[in-house]
Design a protein around this motif. Structure first.
Motif, PDB file in Angstrom:
ATOM      1  N   UNK A 239       6.001   1.414  -4.345  1.00 21.81           N
ATOM      2  CA  UNK A 239       5.169   1.433  -3.145  1.00 21.81           C
ATOM      3  C   UNK A 239       4.009   0.479  -3.353  1.00 21.81           C
ATOM      4  N   UNK A 240       3.683   0.198  -4.587  1.00 23.43           N
ATOM      5  CA  UNK A 240       2.534  -0.891  -4.696  1.00 23.43           C
ATOM      6  C   UNK A 240       1.310  -0.145  -3.994  1.00 23.43           C
ATOM      7  N   UNK A 241       1.042   0.965  -4.152  1.00 23.12           N
ATOM      8  CA  UNK A 241      -0.099   1.572  -3.620  1.00 23.12           C
ATOM      9  C   UNK A 241      -1.314   1.047  -3.782  1.00 23.12           C
ATOM     10  N   UNK A 242      -1.914   0.506  -5.137  1.00 25.07           N
ATOM     11  CA  UNK A 242      -2.946  -0.209  -5.503  1.00 25.07           C
ATOM     12  C   UNK A 242      -2.968  -1.753  -5.389  1.00 25.07           C
ATOM     13  N   UNK A 243      -1.867  -2.221  -4.704  1.00 21.22           N
ATOM     14  CA  UNK A 243      -1.696  -3.779  -4.530  1.00 21.22           C
ATOM     15  C   UNK A 243      -2.891  -4.344  -3.865  1.00 21.22           C
ATOM     16  N   UNK A 244      -3.817  -4.943  -4.216  1.00 17.25           N
ATOM     17  CA  UNK A 244      -4.831  -5.747  -3.505  1.00 17.25           C
ATOM     18  C   UNK A 244      -5.810  -4.521  -2.587  1.00 17.25           C
ATOM     19  N   UNK A 245      -5.929  -3.516  -3.211  1.00 18.96           N
ATOM     20  CA  UNK A 245      -6.773  -2.514  -2.667  1.00 18.96           C
ATOM     21  C   UNK A 245      -7.802  -2.858  -2.043  1.00 18.96           C
ATOM     22  N   UNK A 246      -8.480  -3.867  -2.350  1.00 18.31           N
ATOM     23  CA  UNK A 246      -9.636  -4.493  -1.991  1.00 18.31           C
ATOM     24  C   UNK A 246      -9.558  -5.333  -0.532  1.00 18.31           C
ATOM     25  N   UNK A 247      -8.484  -5.354  -0.116  1.00 17.08           N
ATOM     26  CA  UNK A 247      -8.307  -6.200   1.153  1.00 17.08           C
ATOM     27  C   UNK A 247      -8.819  -5.312   2.207  1.00 17.08           C
ATOM     28  N   UNK A 248      -9.228  -5.838   3.445  1.00 15.84           N
ATOM     29  CA  UNK A 248      -9.887  -5.180   4.382  1.00 15.84           C
ATOM     30  C   UNK A 248      -8.741  -5.137   5.335  1.00 15.84           C
ATOM     31  N   UNK A 249      -8.456  -4.026   6.154  1.00 17.32           N
ATOM     32  CA  UNK A 249      -7.361  -3.895   7.136  1.00 17.32           C
ATOM     33  C   UNK A 249      -8.000  -3.099   8.152  1.00 17.32           C
ATOM     34  N   UNK A 250      -8.548  -3.865   9.211  1.00 15.28           N
ATOM     35  CA  UNK A 250      -9.254  -3.177  10.344  1.00 15.28           C
ATOM     36  C   UNK A 250      -8.304  -2.302  11.236  1.00 15.28           C
ATOM     37  N   UNK A 251      -7.315  -2.975  11.362  1.00 15.93           N
ATOM     38  CA  UNK A 251      -6.265  -1.900  12.261  1.00 15.93           C
ATOM     39  C   UNK A 251      -5.962  -0.582  11.552  1.00 15.93           C
TER      40      UNK A 251
END
Length: 465
Positions: A239-251
């Motif tokens: 599931x790669x739950x922590x993959x690029x966790x820093x990316x901002x996803x406004x939606x």
């Protein structure tokens, strides 16, 4: 067995009418058991802190109770945001059985929501002494509480991140890992607290501050363990739950806030009722405040079970909602309510029949300094037994409604019930009728019974619609 954990009526000689309910009950138990144990393990950290603070003295316990009350009322606000993770992931799983990118995006947005919330919450906690001075708490208690908070407040951010992952793992069918992390952190907290707090040979003698430091360290330990598991567990790694966790996803962050803000307000309404009680109790002296701390810890420890069942209900109802299966949705609600009612009835019986045994877990009953605390603690525990069942029902009903992603109306019910009924009734009885702390506890009962009844009515209407 379907994706919901419910098989179609089948053989083995059982009547089809009984089989779905039994399977749902078993599925709810299987999911709720590790969630309940995780709640108990996390609450054991708090309980251990109360026990150690009680051993330091009633004054230390009273001051820490003021600080801890403020900490948790703000923590619950952040927790409301992070609690949106579980129903969102469960709904996605119910729709397609995999969740895939949905789980990762939801966890990422949950991390952002937790971080955005933690900053201002910790800033407010830094000024605990000033806040307590403004509301008229005794200066000595306010100063001691403020000093304790300066050590405790650092637990806020890792604790909120942990709750994001806990909700996601529950929806993904891996609730045991947060339990393992919580159990591993518990001895860390106890050993550190003993070494830092007590004035004994080989210990540092920092007093309550040492307890606060230990609690903060254990929060970081829990988060680190859970992150490590997610990176190594084969089922979770895909599931790669922590993959690029820093990316901002406004939606997706917007979805978290739309669902989570009413949940935060609901939690704050309930927590505010209890915090108002702590602050009011402080005005009646250290003995009643210390007795309240003991009684509320017993009640809160019991509450961890229906709270875990409520978290399971959110997932089970969310899965059924995502699959569009109304019959199984109703079964999930009935199973969760039955479990909560049975357990909280047992807790009420124990509180009524064995109050001194419970109090002895927190206070040395042979110490002369604790003698004024005992009668108040016994009385408060008796009143806690009155609202135990209503407390369990309202918690599970909230969990079921969250599985339906219905959060705004429950928020209004909570605000109206706790602050429109609980606080006025408690204030009138405590000050107007001269019942002091007993009146405050009766206000608890009034607010909880009103909220539980209205939430159940809301569930019945939506589950049939």
């Amino acid at each position: 067995m379907t994706a919901l954990g419910l098989a179609a009526p089948a053989a083995r000689g059982r009547a089809p009418f009984h089989r779905p309910w039994a399977l749902e009950l078993r599925a709810t138990l299987a999911l709720s058991a590790p969630l309940v144990l995780t709640n108990l393990a996390q609450h054991a950290v708090i309980t251990a802190d109360v026990v150690m603070l009680g051993r330091i003295g009633a004054e230390a316990l009273a001051a820490a109770t003021l600080a801890t009350g403020l900490y948790f009322i703000l923590f619950i606000g952040g927790l409301g945001l992070t609690s949106a993770v579980a129903p969102l992931v469960a709904g996605a799983l119910g729709r397609d059985g995999t969740a895939g990118d949905e789980a990762r995006r939801t966890v990422r947005a949950g991390f952002w929501a937790a971080t955005l919330a933690a900053g201002p919450l910790m800033l407010a906690l830094w000024h605990t002494r000033t806040l307590l001075d403004l509301i008229g708490e005794p200066p000595a208690l306010a100063m001691a509480a403020g000093t304790y908070m300066r050590a405790l407040q650092w637990a806020m951010w890792p604790a909120l991140l942990f709750m994001v992952l806990k909700g996601a793992l529950a929806a993904l069918g891996r609730p045991g890992w947060p339990l393992a992390a919580s159990l591993a952190a518990l001895p860390v907290n106890v050993v550190l607290a003993v070494w830092l707090a007590f004035d004994r040979p080989g210990c540092l003698g920092l007093g309550p501050v040492g307890v606060g430091i230990a609690t903060s360290v254990s929060a970081f330990v829990m988060l680190a363990i859970l992150c490590g598991v997610i990176l190594r567990d084969p089922h979770l790694r895909r599931h790669r739950l922590l993959h690029r966790v820093w990316r901002f996803d406004p939606v997706r962050l917007g979805a978290i806030f739309r669902l989570g803000l009413p949940m935060a307000a609901t939690g704050l309404a309930e927590a505010g009722l209890f915090e108002a009680a702590v602050l009011g109790m402080g005005l009646f002296g250290a003995s009643q405040l210390a007795a309240h701390a003991v009684a509320i810890q017993v009640a809160a420890f019991c509450f961890m079970v229906p709270n875990g069942v409520a978290q399971a209900a959110t997932v089970r109802v969310g899965l059924a909602r995502g699959a569009g299966d109304r019959h199984r949705l109703r079964l999930a609600g009935r199973a969760a309510l039955g479990l909560a009612l049975a357990f909280m009835s047992l807790c009420a019986l124990v509180q009524l029949t064995l109050p001194e045994n419970l109090i002895a877990l927190f206070l040395d009953l042979g110490a002369a300094r604790n003698a004024p605390v005992l009668p108040y603690a016994v009385g408060f525990l008796s009143l806690a037994a009155l609202f135990a069942v209503a407390d369990g029902v309202q918690s599970v009903a909230l969990g079921m409604l969250r599985g339906l992603q219905d959060t705004r109306v429950p928020m209004l019910i909570a605000v109206g019930g706790y602050w429109g009924v609980g606080v006025p009734v408690g204030a009138a009885l405590a000050w107007g009728a001269g019942l002091q702390g007993y009146g405050i506890w009766l206000g608890f009962c009034a607010g909880l019974f009103v909220v539980a009844g209205l939430l159940l009515a809301r569930w019945r209407r939506l589950a049939r619609a």
